[in-house]
Scaffold this motif. Structure first.
Motif, PDB file in Angstrom:
ATOM      1  N   ARG A 178       0.962  -1.106  -0.062  1.00 53.43           N
ATOM      2  CA  ARG A 178       0.018   0.013  -0.063  1.00 53.43           C
ATOM      3  C   ARG A 178       0.914   1.204  -0.014  1.00 53.43           C
ATOM      4  O   ARG A 178       0.407   2.400   0.433  1.00 53.43           O
ATOM      5  CB  ARG A 178      -1.069   0.068   1.218  1.00 53.43           C
ATOM      6  CG  ARG A 178      -1.942  -1.273   1.140  1.00 53.43           C
ATOM      7  CD  ARG A 178      -2.638  -1.107   2.418  1.00 53.43           C
ATOM      8  NE  ARG A 178      -1.729  -1.732   3.447  1.00 53.43           N
ATOM      9  CZ  ARG A 178      -1.675  -1.162   4.697  1.00 53.43           C
ATOM     10  NH1 ARG A 178      -2.855  -0.634   5.239  1.00 53.43           N
ATOM     11  NH2 ARG A 178      -0.676  -1.681   5.718  1.00 53.43           N
ATOM     12  N   THR A 203       1.644   4.252  -1.862  1.00 51.02           N
ATOM     13  CA  THR A 203       0.796   4.731  -2.833  1.00 51.02           C
ATOM     14  C   THR A 203       1.341   6.158  -3.621  1.00 51.02           C
ATOM     15  O   THR A 203       1.005   6.507  -4.617  1.00 51.02           O
ATOM     16  CB  THR A 203      -0.719   5.352  -2.471  1.00 51.02           C
ATOM     17  OG1 THR A 203      -0.368   6.168  -1.376  1.00 51.02           O
ATOM     18  CG2 THR A 203      -1.253   4.177  -2.213  1.00 51.02           C
ATOM     19  N   THR A 205       1.865  -3.190  -4.592  1.00 47.46           N
ATOM     20  CA  THR A 205       0.474  -3.616  -4.347  1.00 47.46           C
ATOM     21  C   THR A 205      -0.258  -2.460  -3.519  1.00 47.46           C
ATOM     22  O   THR A 205       0.144  -1.539  -3.151  1.00 47.46           O
ATOM     23  CB  THR A 205       0.410  -5.025  -3.113  1.00 47.46           C
ATOM     24  OG1 THR A 205       0.794  -4.369  -1.970  1.00 47.46           O
ATOM     25  CG2 THR A 205       1.410  -5.857  -3.580  1.00 47.46           C
ATOM     26  N   ALA A 265      -1.781  -0.152  -4.986  1.00 43.65           N
ATOM     27  CA  ALA A 265      -1.882   1.094  -5.793  1.00 43.65           C
ATOM     28  C   ALA A 265      -1.939   1.039  -7.511  1.00 43.65           C
ATOM     29  O   ALA A 265      -1.235  -0.232  -7.647  1.00 43.65           O
ATOM     30  CB  ALA A 265      -0.689   2.134  -5.495  1.00 43.65           C
ATOM     31  N   GLU A 266      -2.470   1.585  -8.216  1.00 40.69           N
ATOM     32  CA  GLU A 266      -2.478   1.365  -9.770  1.00 40.69           C
ATOM     33  C   GLU A 266      -1.189   2.165 -10.227  1.00 40.69           C
ATOM     34  O   GLU A 266      -1.210   3.508  -9.715  1.00 40.69           O
ATOM     35  CB  GLU A 266      -3.865   1.941 -10.313  1.00 40.69           C
ATOM     36  CG  GLU A 266      -4.167   1.373 -11.718  1.00 40.69           C
ATOM     37  CD  GLU A 266      -4.084   0.109 -11.772  1.00 40.69           C
ATOM     38  OE1 GLU A 266      -3.561  -0.681 -12.992  1.00 40.69           O
ATOM     39  OE2 GLU A 266      -4.797  -0.698 -10.897  1.00 40.69           O
ATOM     40  N   VAL A 267      -0.382   1.698 -10.722  1.00 46.15           N
ATOM     41  CA  VAL A 267       0.887   2.123 -11.160  1.00 46.15           C
ATOM     42  C   VAL A 267       0.827   2.936 -12.446  1.00 46.15           C
ATOM     43  O   VAL A 267       0.296   2.020 -13.431  1.00 46.15           O
ATOM     44  CB  VAL A 267       2.018   1.240 -11.071  1.00 46.15           C
ATOM     45  CG1 VAL A 267       3.146   1.897 -11.575  1.00 46.15           C
ATOM     46  CG2 VAL A 267       2.150   0.675  -9.578  1.00 46.15           C
ATOM     47  N   ASP A 268       0.914   4.022 -12.570  1.00 46.12           N
ATOM     48  CA  ASP A 268       1.076   4.855 -14.119  1.00 46.12           C
ATOM     49  C   ASP A 268       2.353   5.186 -14.117  1.00 46.12           C
ATOM     50  O   ASP A 268       2.976   6.150 -13.480  1.00 46.12           O
ATOM     51  CB  ASP A 268       0.241   5.830 -13.851  1.00 46.12           C
ATOM     52  CG  ASP A 268       0.197   6.676 -15.470  1.00 46.12           C
ATOM     53  OD1 ASP A 268       0.840   6.530 -16.141  1.00 46.12           O
ATOM     54  OD2 ASP A 268      -0.712   7.567 -15.467  1.00 46.12           O
ATOM     55  N   GLN A 319       2.616  -6.051 -10.689  1.00 44.62           N
ATOM     56  CA  GLN A 319       1.562  -5.618  -9.578  1.00 44.62           C
ATOM     57  C   GLN A 319       0.532  -6.498  -9.128  1.00 44.62           C
ATOM     58  O   GLN A 319       0.328  -7.470  -9.884  1.00 44.62           O
ATOM     59  CB  GLN A 319       0.579  -4.536 -10.427  1.00 44.62           C
ATOM     60  CG  GLN A 319       0.073  -3.257  -9.845  1.00 44.62           C
ATOM     61  CD  GLN A 319      -0.302  -2.154 -10.614  1.00 44.62           C
ATOM     62  OE1 GLN A 319       0.170  -2.010 -11.843  1.00 44.62           O
ATOM     63  NE2 GLN A 319      -1.191  -1.489 -10.229  1.00 44.62           N
ATOM     64  N   LYS A 366      -2.801  -7.285  -6.418  1.00 43.46           N
ATOM     65  CA  LYS A 366      -3.891  -6.608  -5.878  1.00 43.46           C
ATOM     66  C   LYS A 366      -3.575  -6.285  -4.281  1.00 43.46           C
ATOM     67  O   LYS A 366      -3.586  -5.151  -3.737  1.00 43.46           O
ATOM     68  CB  LYS A 366      -5.173  -7.364  -5.776  1.00 43.46           C
ATOM     69  CG  LYS A 366      -6.623  -6.783  -5.301  1.00 43.46           C
ATOM     70  CD  LYS A 366      -7.537  -7.553  -5.363  1.00 43.46           C
ATOM     71  CE  LYS A 366      -8.734  -6.705  -5.077  1.00 43.46           C
ATOM     72  NZ  LYS A 366      -9.888  -7.586  -5.119  1.00 43.46           N
TER      73      LYS A 366
END
Length: 189
Positions: free
Chosen positions: A39, A41, A64, A66-69, A90, A92
C-alpha cells in the motif's frame, strides 16, 4: 596549503560510458531479493524504490494496493528511467504477493516496528528474501507482519516514529544486497 590529493569528480557522460549496454544489463544476474510494497501509494516513493531496486540489482519489485502509472511525473522524476528496466509487477494485495513468495521458498522480512523486531544488522537472511515495506500512513499490514519470518526495525532515536519508506528501503536493501553478494561469492568458491 594542504597537499592532500584531490578527488576527481567524473562527468556524467564518462560515468555512463563505464556501464554496460542495456541488452547486456537485461541479461545480468540479479540478487535473490524481491521487494514488495504494501500500500505504498505516493508516486515519488514508488519511483525512488524503482531506482533503489535497480541500484541494488533486486530481482523484482512488486507493487500492491496502488494502480501504477509509469507516466506520472513524480514517479518518473524519482525513478530516472529505472522503471523501464527494473523487473516489476503489480498485485492486488501484499498478502497475495507474500503468500506466493513464501510458497516459492522466500524468507519473508517485513520492515516494521514490532515487539519482536530486530535491527537490520541483526537480521540473518536466508536467500531468497522477500522484503516487505509498508505504506506512508499505516506501515506493513498486520496480516503480512503475522506471516513474516522476521521483522526488521530501523531504530528511531529522535522524536519521530518513522522515516520515509524510500529511506527505509535504502537502509535495509543496501545491507541485504551486500549480504547477498557475499553469499553468492561464498558459493562460487
Amino acid at each position: 596549503m594542504s597537499r592532500e590529493p584531490r578527488h576527481l569528480v567524473l562527468p556524467t557522460a564518462e560515468l555512463r560510458r563505464s556501464k554496460c549496454d542495456r541488452d547486456v544489463f537485461a541479461a545480468k544476474p540479479r540478487l535473490p531479493i524481491m521487494v514488495v510494497l504494501d500500500r505504498v501509494t505516493q508516486a515519488y516513493n514508488i519511483g525512488a524504490i524503482f531506482r533503489l531496486c535497480d541500484a541494488m540489482l533486486a530481482e523484482r519489485l512488486v507493487i500492491t494496493g496502488a494502480e501504477v502509472d509509469l507516466r506520472k511525473r513524480n514517479l518518473g522524476q524519482a525513478a530516472c528511467g529505472t522503471q523501464f528496466w527494473t523487473p516489476w509487477s503489480q498485485e492486488k494485495t501484499a498478502m497475495e504477493a507474500v503468500i506466493r513468495a513464501k510458497a516459492g521458498g522466500y524468507q519473508i522480512a517485513a520492515v516494521e516496528l514490532a515487539s519482536n523486531s530486530v535491527r537490520p544488522e541483526a537480521f540473518t537472511p536466508n536467500f531468497p528474501v522477500c522484503l516487505v515495506l509498508g505504506g506512508e500512513f499505516d506501515g506493513v499490514s498486520q496480516e503480512v507482519v503475522d506471516l513474516a519470518d522476521a521483522v526488521i526495525e530501523i531504530p528511531m532515536r529522535g522524536m519521530a516514529n518513522s522515516i520515509n519508506v524510500s529511506t527505509a528501503a535504502a537502509i535495509v536493501l543496501y545491507g541485504l544486497s551486500c549480504r547477498a553478494e557475499a553469499a553468492i561469492s561464498t558459493l562460487r568458491e
